[in-house]
Design an enzyme around this catalytic site. Structure first.
Site, PDB file in Angstrom:
ATOM      1  N   HIS A   1      43.129  35.093  48.861  1.00 59.78           N
ATOM      2  CA  HIS A   1      43.980  33.983  48.737  1.00 59.78           C
ATOM      3  C   HIS A   1      43.517  32.693  49.448  1.00 59.78           C
ATOM      4  CE1 HIS A   1      47.559  34.213  51.811  1.00 59.78           C
ATOM      5  NE2 HIS A   1      46.302  34.712  52.057  1.00 59.78           N
TER       6      HIS A   1
ATOM      7  N   CYS B   1      43.335  29.349  57.076  1.00 62.99           N
ATOM      8  CA  CYS B   1      43.684  30.036  55.749  1.00 62.99           C
ATOM      9  C   CYS B   1      43.452  28.970  54.385  1.00 62.99           C
ATOM     10  CB  CYS B   1      45.306  30.156  55.845  1.00 62.99           C
ATOM     11  SG  CYS B   1      45.483  31.406  57.033  1.00 62.99           S
TER      12      CYS B   1
ATOM     13  N   HIS C   1      40.077  33.968  51.750  1.00 59.62           N
ATOM     14  CA  HIS C   1      40.134  35.056  52.504  1.00 59.62           C
ATOM     15  C   HIS C   1      41.112  36.178  51.922  1.00 59.62           C
ATOM     16  CE1 HIS C   1      43.886  32.809  53.724  1.00 59.62           C
ATOM     17  NE2 HIS C   1      44.249  34.020  54.180  1.00 59.62           N
TER      18      HIS C   1
ATOM     19  N   HIS D   1      43.389  39.900  52.654  1.00 54.66           N
ATOM     20  CA  HIS D   1      44.472  40.702  53.484  1.00 54.66           C
ATOM     21  C   HIS D   1      44.487  42.103  52.778  1.00 54.66           C
ATOM     22  CE1 HIS D   1      46.055  37.391  55.944  1.00 54.66           C
ATOM     23  NE2 HIS D   1      45.958  36.549  54.786  1.00 54.66           N
TER      24      HIS D   1
ATOM     25  N   ASP E   1      46.098  43.933  43.064  1.00 51.60           N
ATOM     26  CA  ASP E   1      45.182  44.842  44.010  1.00 51.60           C
ATOM     27  C   ASP E   1      43.547  44.237  43.430  1.00 51.60           C
ATOM     28  OD1 ASP E   1      44.348  46.520  45.839  1.00 51.60           O
ATOM     29  OD2 ASP E   1      43.878  47.832  44.415  1.00 51.60           O
ATOM     30  N   HIS E   2      42.862  43.983  44.352  1.00 51.81           N
ATOM     31  CA  HIS E   2      41.454  43.506  44.443  1.00 51.81           C
ATOM     32  C   HIS E   2      41.355  42.078  43.517  1.00 51.81           C
ATOM     33  CE1 HIS E   2      40.850  47.147  46.190  1.00 51.81           C
ATOM     34  NE2 HIS E   2      39.847  46.548  46.707  1.00 51.81           N
TER      35      HIS E   2
ATOM     36  N   GLU F   1      51.778  41.052  55.646  1.00 48.74           N
ATOM     37  CA  GLU F   1      50.504  40.415  55.341  1.00 48.74           C
ATOM     38  C   GLU F   1      49.278  40.857  56.516  1.00 48.74           C
ATOM     39  OE1 GLU F   1      49.677  36.129  53.834  1.00 48.74           O
ATOM     40  OE2 GLU F   1      49.659  36.084  56.116  1.00 48.74           O
TER      41      GLU F   1
END
Length: 136
Positions: A15, A34, A40, A42, A80-81, A125
């Site tokens: 994100h 960020c 980037h 998580h 996810d991903h 996170e």
């Protein structure tokens, strides 16, 4: 007697924290690294807890497999991903901060949980940074 059951899950996602209506400088001042235009990622950890009365016939508050399946369908598969900013429609106009992500997840799951149950979602996170939402 009310009991809480919990299910852990995880997803990996990228994100970028920024507001479209702000300049790069404003975004950089508020969101720092960020705000990286290249995004980037998580490794998010999720705990979904449901509180309610134990069903005397089954001995369950809720079938944990049912909870696991709905987390898979509502959170893991769609997030996810993925790049939350680009791939997840819920964040098209919402900054995907941990606070906003946990509210989106709570709302998606709440629709699938019986109204007599309380719902709490905790989203990590990082191992040290996490948010909690109970629908308040």
């Amino acid at each position: 007697m009310r009991v809480t059951i919990s299910r852990k899950a995880h997803f990996n996602a990228a994100h970028r924290l920024y507001r479209k209506d702000w300049t790069f400088e404003q975004n950089d001042a508020v969101f720092g690294k960020c705000n990286n235009p290249n995004f980037h990622g998580h490794n998010y950890e999720l705990i979904v807890s449901v509180t309610g009365k134990i069903n005397p016939e089954t001995g369950y508050v809720m079938d944990i497999k049912e909870l696991s399946d709905l987390i898979l369908e509502e959170v893991e598969r769609p997030f996810d991903h993925k790049n939350l900013n680009l791939d997840v429609p819920e964040f098209e106009n919402i900054n995907p901060t941990a606070e906003n992500i946990v509210v989106v997840i709570w709302n998606k799951i709440r629709k699938r949980i019986q109204s007599e149950f309380d719902l709490e979602v905790v989203l990590y996170e990082t191992p040290r940074n996490f948010v909690t939402y109970k629908g308040e």
